[in-house]
Design a protein around this motif. Structure first.
Motif, PDB file in Angstrom:
ATOM      1  N   HIS A   1       0.911  -0.952   0.483  1.00  0.00           N
ATOM      2  CA  HIS A   1       0.258  -0.157   0.287  1.00  0.00           C
ATOM      3  C   HIS A   1       0.552   1.382  -0.014  1.00  0.00           C
ATOM      4  O   HIS A   1       0.551   2.150  -0.202  1.00  0.00           O
ATOM      5  CB  HIS A   1      -0.924   0.073   0.844  1.00  0.00           C
ATOM      6  CG  HIS A   1      -1.869  -1.286   0.807  1.00  0.00           C
ATOM      7  ND1 HIS A   1      -3.330  -0.909   0.433  1.00  0.00           N
ATOM      8  CD2 HIS A   1      -2.590  -2.317   1.405  1.00  0.00           C
ATOM      9  CE1 HIS A   1      -3.926  -1.631   0.178  1.00  0.00           C
ATOM     10  NE2 HIS A   1      -3.262  -2.870   0.985  1.00  0.00           N
TER      11      HIS A   1
ATOM     12  N   TRP B   1      -9.149   5.774  -2.844  1.00  0.00           N
ATOM     13  CA  TRP B   1      -9.596   4.830  -2.241  1.00  0.00           C
ATOM     14  C   TRP B   1     -11.350   5.411  -1.683  1.00  0.00           C
ATOM     15  O   TRP B   1     -11.309   4.654  -1.009  1.00  0.00           O
ATOM     16  CB  TRP B   1      -8.515   5.811  -0.589  1.00  0.00           C
ATOM     17  CG  TRP B   1      -8.069   4.405  -0.181  1.00  0.00           C
ATOM     18  CD1 TRP B   1      -6.639   5.004  -0.842  1.00  0.00           C
ATOM     19  CD2 TRP B   1      -7.466   3.426   0.489  1.00  0.00           C
ATOM     20  NE1 TRP B   1      -5.822   4.335  -0.255  1.00  0.00           N
ATOM     21  CE2 TRP B   1      -6.806   3.429   0.650  1.00  0.00           C
ATOM     22  CE3 TRP B   1      -8.822   2.863   1.394  1.00  0.00           C
ATOM     23  CZ2 TRP B   1      -5.922   2.003   1.407  1.00  0.00           C
ATOM     24  CZ3 TRP B   1      -8.161   2.208   1.997  1.00  0.00           C
ATOM     25  CH2 TRP B   1      -6.789   1.793   1.958  1.00  0.00           C
TER      26      TRP B   1
ATOM     27  N   ALA C   1      -7.584   4.573   5.432  1.00  0.00           N
ATOM     28  CA  ALA C   1      -8.492   4.887   5.038  1.00  0.00           C
ATOM     29  C   ALA C   1      -8.145   6.807   5.527  1.00  0.00           C
ATOM     30  O   ALA C   1      -8.453   7.153   4.772  1.00  0.00           O
ATOM     31  CB  ALA C   1      -9.098   3.988   5.733  1.00  0.00           C
TER      32      ALA C   1
ATOM     33  N   SER D   1      -6.200   8.633   3.462  1.00  0.00           N
ATOM     34  CA  SER D   1      -6.456   8.554   2.456  1.00  0.00           C
ATOM     35  C   SER D   1      -7.830   9.482   1.878  1.00  0.00           C
ATOM     36  O   SER D   1      -8.509   9.478   1.105  1.00  0.00           O
ATOM     37  CB  SER D   1      -6.748   7.213   1.602  1.00  0.00           C
ATOM     38  OG  SER D   1      -5.551   6.913   2.184  1.00  0.00           O
TER      39      SER D   1
END
Length: 174
Positions: free
Chosen positions: A96, A112, A155, A158
């Motif tokens: 990632h 995302w 998350a 992003s």
């Protein structure tokens, strides 16, 4: 002519050993040579450093046959949970952080965005069970709550607004 025939007939019935000395040396050789051959074979069979072709393959095959089928690992359930960033660096960053194998890069809001719309629980289940080229992350060095924390970290970096999960015991106490 008969004398010649007798000499020839007499000579035909004699063996290759003509004297007592030859008989002695032949008897010794008939005993000693097989003993040395047997000693050599025993040494070869019992020596551990054989360089016969395929010996490493047979050793590998034996090792695979006696290999453990599974392992039991006892973990300390009371250890403090690792933070999402720490889990990300230890487990998730290889893909990632670089985008390897189609993984959405941390910080790429466009990649995302559709994933964040699926919700936090769906993202956590995808991480635990695997999705696409990503293998299941559950059952490894980190427990499920720590993996969920890493999902929240990625998350939130992003564009997401998820709360990092608390320890299960802390939730039960509330």
């Amino acid at each position: 002519m008969s004398d010649n025939h007798q000499d020839h007939a007499h000579e035909a019935h004699t063996g290759p050993i003509k004297s007592g000395s030859q008989l002695l040396w032949s008897s010794i050789a008939a005993f000693v040579i097989p003993v040395f051959i047997i000693i050599g074979l025993v040494y070869y069979v019992t020596s551990g450093n054989k360089t016969a072709a395929g010996s490493t393959d047979s050793e590998r095959a034996v090792a695979e046959r006696i290999m453990k089928v599974g392992t039991v690992e006892i973990r300390d359930a009371n250890r403090p949970l690792r933070a999402g960033e720490e889990v990300f660096k230890g487990q998730c960053a290889a893909c990632h952080a670089t985008g390897a194998a189609g993984a959405p890069k941390v910080g790429d809001a466009d990649a995302w965005g559709p994933r964040l719309k699926q919700g936090f629980d769906t993202l956590v289940q995808s991480a635990l069970k695997g999705k696409g080229a990503m293998g299941a992350q559950g059952g490894g060095d980190f427990n499920d709550t720590e993996i969920a924390r890493a999902v929240a970290y990625m998350a939130n970096q992003s564009g997401g607004k998820f709360e990092e999960p608390k320890a299960p015991a802390a939730e039960a106490a509330k």
